[in-house]
Design a protein around this motif. Structure first.
Motif, PDB file in Angstrom:
ATOM      1  N   LEU A 116     -13.276 -10.032   9.712  1.00 20.93           N
ATOM      2  CA  LEU A 116     -11.838  -9.226  10.173  1.00 20.93           C
ATOM      3  C   LEU A 116     -11.042  -9.204   8.930  1.00 20.93           C
ATOM      4  O   LEU A 116     -10.215  -8.265   8.984  1.00 20.93           O
ATOM      5  N   ALA A 117     -11.260 -10.208   8.163  1.00 19.31           N
ATOM      6  CA  ALA A 117     -10.295 -10.159   6.647  1.00 19.31           C
ATOM      7  C   ALA A 117     -10.911  -9.118   5.819  1.00 19.31           C
ATOM      8  O   ALA A 117     -10.235  -8.496   5.081  1.00 19.31           O
ATOM      9  N   VAL A 118     -12.020  -9.042   5.357  1.00 22.64           N
ATOM     10  CA  VAL A 118     -12.621  -8.506   4.273  1.00 22.64           C
ATOM     11  C   VAL A 118     -12.458  -7.007   4.475  1.00 22.64           C
ATOM     12  O   VAL A 118     -12.115  -6.201   3.319  1.00 22.64           O
ATOM     13  N   PRO A 119     -12.482  -6.231   5.584  1.00 24.63           N
ATOM     14  CA  PRO A 119     -12.403  -4.815   5.664  1.00 24.63           C
ATOM     15  C   PRO A 119     -11.101  -4.759   5.402  1.00 24.63           C
ATOM     16  O   PRO A 119     -10.410  -3.671   4.747  1.00 24.63           O
ATOM     17  N   ASP A 120      -9.984  -5.617   5.888  1.00 27.73           N
ATOM     18  CA  ASP A 120      -8.517  -5.288   5.524  1.00 27.73           C
ATOM     19  C   ASP A 120      -8.383  -5.126   3.953  1.00 27.73           C
ATOM     20  O   ASP A 120      -7.729  -4.336   3.385  1.00 27.73           O
ATOM     21  N   HIS A 121      -8.911  -6.210   3.303  1.00 25.06           N
ATOM     22  CA  HIS A 121      -8.744  -6.234   1.974  1.00 25.06           C
ATOM     23  C   HIS A 121      -9.480  -5.015   1.266  1.00 25.06           C
ATOM     24  O   HIS A 121      -8.842  -4.601   0.347  1.00 25.06           O
ATOM     25  N   ALA A 122     -10.608  -4.608   1.900  1.00 20.29           N
ATOM     26  CA  ALA A 122     -11.177  -3.471   1.113  1.00 20.29           C
ATOM     27  C   ALA A 122     -10.133  -2.421   1.126  1.00 20.29           C
ATOM     28  O   ALA A 122      -9.968  -1.595  -0.002  1.00 20.29           O
ATOM     29  N   LEU A 123      -9.586  -2.445   2.388  1.00 23.72           N
ATOM     30  CA  LEU A 123      -8.354  -1.067   2.484  1.00 23.72           C
ATOM     31  C   LEU A 123      -7.480  -1.356   1.529  1.00 23.72           C
ATOM     32  O   LEU A 123      -7.094  -0.072   0.852  1.00 23.72           O
ATOM     33  N   SER A 124      -7.195  -2.552   1.391  1.00 25.13           N
ATOM     34  CA  SER A 124      -5.857  -2.454   0.475  1.00 25.13           C
ATOM     35  C   SER A 124      -6.283  -2.149  -0.945  1.00 25.13           C
ATOM     36  O   SER A 124      -5.368  -1.589  -1.893  1.00 25.13           O
ATOM     37  N   LEU A 125      -7.579  -2.387  -1.539  1.00 26.42           N
ATOM     38  CA  LEU A 125      -8.242  -2.213  -2.874  1.00 26.42           C
ATOM     39  C   LEU A 125      -8.204  -0.545  -2.883  1.00 26.42           C
ATOM     40  O   LEU A 125      -7.909  -0.025  -3.917  1.00 26.42           O
ATOM     41  N   TYR A 126      -8.639  -0.066  -1.779  1.00 31.29           N
ATOM     42  CA  TYR A 126      -8.964   1.163  -1.881  1.00 31.29           C
ATOM     43  C   TYR A 126      -7.579   2.152  -2.123  1.00 31.29           C
ATOM     44  O   TYR A 126      -7.322   2.980  -3.012  1.00 31.29           O
ATOM     45  N   PHE A 127      -6.306   1.703  -1.305  1.00 35.78           N
ATOM     46  CA  PHE A 127      -5.127   2.293  -1.563  1.00 35.78           C
ATOM     47  C   PHE A 127      -4.730   2.118  -2.954  1.00 35.78           C
ATOM     48  O   PHE A 127      -4.091   3.108  -3.452  1.00 35.78           O
ATOM     49  N   ALA A 128      -4.805   0.901  -3.365  1.00 32.93           N
ATOM     50  CA  ALA A 128      -4.175   0.691  -4.780  1.00 32.93           C
ATOM     51  C   ALA A 128      -5.118   1.320  -5.841  1.00 32.93           C
ATOM     52  O   ALA A 128      -4.435   1.986  -6.769  1.00 32.93           O
ATOM     53  N   ALA A 129      -6.400   1.695  -5.691  1.00 36.54           N
ATOM     54  CA  ALA A 129      -7.291   2.304  -6.702  1.00 36.54           C
ATOM     55  C   ALA A 129      -6.802   3.864  -6.695  1.00 36.54           C
ATOM     56  O   ALA A 129      -6.940   4.406  -7.436  1.00 36.54           O
ATOM     57  N   ARG A 130      -6.727   4.381  -5.309  1.00 41.43           N
ATOM     58  CA  ARG A 130      -6.625   5.808  -5.195  1.00 41.43           C
ATOM     59  C   ARG A 130      -5.139   6.183  -5.568  1.00 41.43           C
ATOM     60  O   ARG A 130      -4.966   7.348  -6.147  1.00 41.43           O
ATOM     61  N   ARG A 131      -4.273   5.248  -5.216  1.00 48.01           N
ATOM     62  CA  ARG A 131      -2.638   5.752  -5.734  1.00 48.01           C
ATOM     63  C   ARG A 131      -2.467   4.824  -7.234  1.00 48.01           C
ATOM     64  O   ARG A 131      -1.326   5.249  -7.637  1.00 48.01           O
ATOM     65  N   LYS A 132      -3.575   4.347  -7.779  1.00 50.55           N
ATOM     66  CA  LYS A 132      -3.371   3.809  -9.152  1.00 50.55           C
ATOM     67  C   LYS A 132      -1.958   2.906  -9.068  1.00 50.55           C
ATOM     68  O   LYS A 132      -1.138   2.871 -10.001  1.00 50.55           O
ATOM     69  N   THR A 133      -2.105   1.969  -8.281  1.00 51.31           N
ATOM     70  CA  THR A 133      -0.760   1.199  -7.887  1.00 51.31           C
ATOM     71  C   THR A 133      -0.552   0.316  -9.369  1.00 51.31           C
ATOM     72  O   THR A 133       0.518   0.094  -9.663  1.00 51.31           O
ATOM     73  N   VAL A 134      -1.766  -0.193  -9.626  1.00 48.69           N
ATOM     74  CA  VAL A 134      -1.656  -1.235 -10.839  1.00 48.69           C
ATOM     75  C   VAL A 134      -1.190  -0.609 -12.311  1.00 48.69           C
ATOM     76  O   VAL A 134      -0.327  -1.160 -12.750  1.00 48.69           O
ATOM     77  N   LEU A 135      -1.882   0.567 -12.386  1.00 46.77           N
ATOM     78  CA  LEU A 135      -1.262   1.170 -13.603  1.00 46.77           C
ATOM     79  C   LEU A 135       0.187   1.524 -13.515  1.00 46.77           C
ATOM     80  O   LEU A 135       0.885   1.286 -14.505  1.00 46.77           O
ATOM     81  N   LEU A 136       0.699   2.347 -12.252  1.00 48.01           N
ATOM     82  CA  LEU A 136       2.016   2.502 -12.243  1.00 48.01           C
ATOM     83  C   LEU A 136       2.802   1.388 -12.475  1.00 48.01           C
ATOM     84  O   LEU A 136       3.823   1.267 -13.143  1.00 48.01           O
ATOM     85  N   HIS A 137       2.393   0.243 -11.790  1.00 46.33           N
ATOM     86  CA  HIS A 137       3.354  -0.894 -11.912  1.00 46.33           C
ATOM     87  C   HIS A 137       3.330  -1.452 -13.269  1.00 46.33           C
ATOM     88  O   HIS A 137       4.475  -1.647 -13.829  1.00 46.33           O
ATOM     89  N   ASN A 138       2.171  -1.477 -14.126  1.00 44.72           N
ATOM     90  CA  ASN A 138       2.429  -2.038 -15.536  1.00 44.72           C
ATOM     91  C   ASN A 138       3.146  -0.909 -16.135  1.00 44.72           C
ATOM     92  O   ASN A 138       4.077  -1.363 -17.239  1.00 44.72           O
ATOM     93  N   ASP A 139       3.243   0.511 -16.110  1.00 44.36           N
ATOM     94  CA  ASP A 139       3.886   1.355 -16.589  1.00 44.36           C
ATOM     95  C   ASP A 139       5.475   1.011 -16.293  1.00 44.36           C
ATOM     96  O   ASP A 139       6.132   1.178 -17.617  1.00 44.36           O
ATOM     97  N   VAL A 140       6.088   0.972 -15.239  1.00 42.73           N
ATOM     98  CA  VAL A 140       7.381   0.524 -14.897  1.00 42.73           C
ATOM     99  C   VAL A 140       7.931  -0.544 -15.735  1.00 42.73           C
ATOM    100  O   VAL A 140       8.934  -0.711 -15.863  1.00 42.73           O
ATOM    101  N   ARG A 141       6.998  -1.683 -15.694  1.00 37.97           N
ATOM    102  CA  ARG A 141       7.514  -2.697 -16.334  1.00 37.97           C
ATOM    103  C   ARG A 141       7.247  -2.786 -17.906  1.00 37.97           C
ATOM    104  O   ARG A 141       7.719  -3.654 -18.393  1.00 37.97           O
ATOM    105  N   THR A 142       6.903  -1.923 -18.416  1.00 41.38           N
ATOM    106  CA  THR A 142       6.363  -1.852 -19.836  1.00 41.38           C
ATOM    107  C   THR A 142       7.651  -0.767 -20.605  1.00 41.38           C
ATOM    108  O   THR A 142       7.646   0.230 -20.253  1.00 41.38           O
TER     109      THR A 142
END
Length: 354
Positions: A116-142
């Protein structure tokens, strides 16, 4: 922090069980355990992972609960009382099953406990990777010396979200999902992805051209190589074995679409990490998100090449093997572990691997 050795009040016997939990950081066992007419003691440690630490702590155990701790001939030592090993997870790559078989030690896993949990988490990782959330977050904070980030300097950094071939990111209904591993987690992922409007392709096992399937399985499986070529999102949720090590290697990566995002919630060794990094550098694929690493807990390149200093600019999204964690899965894992203990004591080994 070293955890002191805890000794039972009574050694295991035909009327008494000593249950040792090696990592209650992952799963804490509370409440009553049904051991029938036998008495029992429960000894819990926060996190025991080194072979010598495991060895010291299982010598007094008749039942061991090991979530990620590696159970091998070396880490077991003599273990004169040991009769049963249970993992709260569906994966058993951390347990030397053949060594347990040789010793006459029963082994059980908790299939579907995290589905029940792992598929939810997999989708959260997909959205972050597709939308490049981590890279954008780091850019905003740099910020530069004038306290401006790249957004302030350029007016927009939306193009940073482009895929490896320079296109805007796909919307959900444009995605072609490839699922590698169609167990409890893969099936749940398929339902969620289809519900979001994604096209879903379930991969056949690698190297398999045709296989007999039961009439109960309605899903159509596609050749592994075709799924790898067609998918824009590749979810890896298969079990880890000698057959699946480096299942995704340079050859597979070279055939992928440049829009492809890979999400691994299986085990670290399913991916050839060096080859994946090279594919990202060469813009053969668009992103990678993982919840698992070659060696865990992971913190440096000794544990995973993903964690090298020169990969920070790549579209990599990490989580520290926490995909299983949710209210329902914790309750389910504890219930399943207790049921396995009950079955073991009763001599019912129908759901045991060994």
């Amino acid at each position: 922090m070293d955890e002191p050795l805890k000794l039972p009040q009574q050694c295991p016997s035909s009327t008494h069980e000593v249950i040792v939990v090696l990592e209650d950081v992952h799963l804490s066992i509370g409440g009553k355990i049904d051991t029938g007419s036998r008495s029992y003691e429960l000894i819990s440690y926060h996190s025991i992972s080194k072979p010598d630490e495991i060895r010291d702590r299982v010598q007094c155990a008749s039942v061991v609960i090991a979530t990620q701790a590696f159970i091998t001939s070396d880490s077991l030592g003599e273990a004169p009382y040991l009769k049963c090993i249970i993992t709260p997870t569906a994966g058993i790559n951390h347990i030397d099953v053949e060594e347990c078989r040789r010793r006459g030690v029963k082994v059980a896993k908790c299939t579907g406990s995290t589905s029940l949990a792992v598929p939810d988490h997999a989708l959260s990782l997909y959205f972050a990777a597709r939308r490049k959330t981590v890279l954008l977050h780091n850019d905003v904070r740099t910020l530069d010396e004038e306290e401006r980030n790249s957004w302030k300097r350029q007016g927009s950094i939306a193009t940073k979200m482009q895929t490896a071939n320079g296109h805007p990111p796909y919307s959900i209904d444009e995605e072609v999902v490839g699922i590698i591993g169609y167990g409890c987690i893969g099936k749940r992922l398929s339902v969620l992805c289809q519900g979001l409007g994604m096209e879903v392709l379930v991969a056949e096992r690698k190297g398999v051209t045709s296989i007999e399937r039961t009439s109960k399985e309605s899903v159509i499986r596609h050749p592994f190589k075709d799924v790898v070529k067609q998918a824009t999102v590749l979810f890896i949720c298969c079990t880890s074995s000698s057959d699946t090590k480096f299942m995704i290697d340079a050859a597979e990566l070279s055939t992928m679409r440049p829009e492809t995002v890979i999400v691994n919630v299986s085990r670290g060794n399913i991916l050839n990490t060096d080859a994946v990094i090279e594919a990202l550098r060469k813009a053969l694929i668009s992103g990678v998100a993982v919840d698992v690493f070659d060696h865990e807990p992971a913190s440096t390149t000794k544990d995973s090449a993903f964690l090298a200093e020169d990969t920070k600019h790549l579209n990599l999204t990490f989580s520290p093997h926490v995909g299983y964690f949710s209210t329902k899965t914790v309750v389910t894992m504890e219930m399943m572990v207790k049921n396995h203990i009950k079955s073991f004591v009763a001599g019912n080994f129908n759901n045991f691997i060994v």
